[in-house]
Design a protein around this motif. Sequence first.
Motif, mmCIF file in Angstrom:
data_model
loop_
_atom_site.group_PDB
_atom_site.id
_atom_site.type_symbol
_atom_site.label_atom_id
_atom_site.label_comp_id
_atom_site.label_asym_id
_atom_site.label_seq_id
_atom_site.Cartn_x
_atom_site.Cartn_y
_atom_site.Cartn_z
ATOM 1 N N ALA A 1 -1.403 -3.245 4.216
ATOM 2 C CA ALA A 1 -0.322 -2.286 3.984
ATOM 3 C C ALA A 1 -0.756 -0.925 4.508
ATOM 4 N N LEU A 2 -0.089 -0.462 5.533
ATOM 5 C CA LEU A 2 -0.462 0.775 6.215
ATOM 6 C C LEU A 2 0.150 1.989 5.533
ATOM 7 N N ASP A 3 -0.656 3.017 5.331
ATOM 8 C CA ASP A 3 -0.199 4.278 4.746
ATOM 9 C C ASP A 3 0.389 5.140 5.861
ATOM 10 N N VAL A 4 1.669 4.931 6.160
ATOM 11 C CA VAL A 4 2.275 5.573 7.321
ATOM 12 C C VAL A 4 2.978 6.892 7.009
ATOM 13 N N ALA A 5 3.388 7.079 5.752
ATOM 14 C CA ALA A 5 4.081 8.310 5.365
ATOM 15 C C ALA A 5 4.066 8.421 3.855
ATOM 16 N N GLN A 6 4.329 9.615 3.352
ATOM 17 C CA GLN A 6 4.361 9.819 1.912
ATOM 18 C C GLN A 6 5.431 8.928 1.280
ATOM 19 N N GLY B 1 -5.174 5.178 6.762
ATOM 20 C CA GLY B 1 -5.609 4.434 5.599
ATOM 21 C C GLY B 1 -4.705 3.240 5.352
ATOM 22 N N ALA B 2 -5.237 2.230 4.693
ATOM 23 C CA ALA B 2 -4.459 1.031 4.403
ATOM 24 C C ALA B 2 -5.048 0.335 3.186
ATOM 25 N N ALA B 3 -4.219 -0.471 2.557
ATOM 26 C CA ALA B 3 -4.672 -1.339 1.478
ATOM 27 C C ALA B 3 -4.572 -2.777 1.971
ATOM 28 N N ARG B 4 -5.675 -3.487 1.941
ATOM 29 C CA ARG B 4 -5.652 -4.899 2.312
ATOM 30 C C ARG B 4 -5.775 -5.716 1.037
ATOM 31 N N SER C 1 -7.786 -6.287 -3.903
ATOM 32 C CA SER C 1 -7.454 -5.311 -2.870
ATOM 33 C C SER C 1 -8.661 -4.458 -2.519
ATOM 34 N N GLU C 2 -8.603 -3.890 -1.335
ATOM 35 C CA GLU C 2 -9.623 -2.949 -0.913
ATOM 36 C C GLU C 2 -8.995 -1.964 0.062
ATOM 37 N N ALA C 3 -9.536 -0.771 0.083
ATOM 38 C CA ALA C 3 -9.070 0.239 1.029
ATOM 39 C C ALA C 3 -9.760 0.014 2.366
ATOM 40 N N VAL C 4 -8.978 0.022 3.437
ATOM 41 C CA VAL C 4 -9.512 -0.135 4.788
ATOM 42 C C VAL C 4 -8.901 0.959 5.660
ATOM 43 N N GLU C 5 -9.364 1.053 6.883
ATOM 44 C CA GLU C 5 -8.838 2.032 7.821
ATOM 45 C C GLU C 5 -8.431 1.317 9.107
ATOM 46 N N VAL C 6 -7.210 1.591 9.551
ATOM 47 C CA VAL C 6 -6.678 0.965 10.762
ATOM 48 C C VAL C 6 -6.267 2.072 11.726
ATOM 49 N N ASP C 7 -7.020 2.226 12.788
ATOM 50 C CA ASP C 7 -6.710 3.217 13.820
ATOM 51 C C ASP C 7 -6.466 4.601 13.208
ATOM 52 N N ASP C 8 -7.381 5.034 12.366
ATOM 53 C CA ASP C 8 -7.375 6.361 11.726
ATOM 54 C C ASP C 8 -6.370 6.492 10.589
ATOM 55 N N ALA D 1 -10.055 6.871 -2.549
ATOM 56 C CA ALA D 1 -9.345 7.871 -1.751
ATOM 57 C C ALA D 1 -9.028 7.308 -0.371
ATOM 58 N N LEU D 2 -7.832 7.586 0.105
ATOM 59 C CA LEU D 2 -7.442 7.195 1.451
ATOM 60 C C LEU D 2 -7.610 8.385 2.399
ATOM 61 N N PRO D 3 -7.913 8.144 3.660
ATOM 62 C CA PRO D 3 -8.042 9.249 4.608
ATOM 63 C C PRO D 3 -6.690 9.916 4.843
ATOM 64 N N ALA D 4 -6.725 11.176 5.234
ATOM 65 C CA ALA D 4 -5.481 11.883 5.546
ATOM 66 C C ALA D 4 -4.820 11.247 6.768
#
Length: 220
Positions: A176-181, A157-160, A148-155, A65-68
């Motif tokens: 890869a930053l989760d910036v928008a849907q 979610g991201a996939a590294r 791959s692994e899920a990471v968090e960058v400045d609140d 799961a990625l953070p909101a």
Amino acid sequence: MRVADLPVPRRQDPRRRARRRVVAFLLLPASVAACTTSEPGVPTTSAEAGGETTGPTSSTKPTVALPARPRDLKLDAVDPCKLLTDPQLDQLKIKRVHPWTYDQETYRGAKGCVSDVSEESRRYEYSALLVTTEGVEAWLTGKRNVESEAVEVDDYGAARYRLTGDGPNSAPCTTALDVAQGQQLQVTTSTTGKDFSQDEVCRMSEKAANLVLTTLKTLA
């Protein structure tokens, strides 16, 4: 941007051709990627060998799961070569930047920017790719040829991720930053030679992604 440069002609930039091949290879399912290579050490897709290209996977349910997102940061109107300010360019020791466009099937037309770094004894580059057709979840399904692994960058979610398997040199590493849907901002560090450990390359990618995200918040 004071270091902006003209686009480098594609025929004169072998690193740019290799970058496209590596990105396309990462998108292949592991079972396919294992069977498609071109020149020694340079993976390629079946499309480059005359076959079909693998498009975005239809199953993008992540295994973690990625953070909101604090808020959506849409990429549609963003210039990728303006994602680093002059002080940030100095911080990363970037000497020049130039735009590029992804021209393979999966992310065809996606805008990108390459930032070149030249130290006294080491050369490497950062690249940013604005993907508006697929979210980061696709990298966390376990169905692509990456570790791959899920990471968090400045609140956010991201996939590294990086290529599966070990090689003689450090593989490019992407955050890869989760910036928008349905959108992701990929920040990749690529190196030449054997002067970097794999962990160092991935830390460099995440550091650059953090800086890019800081600027994106002021643009989106």
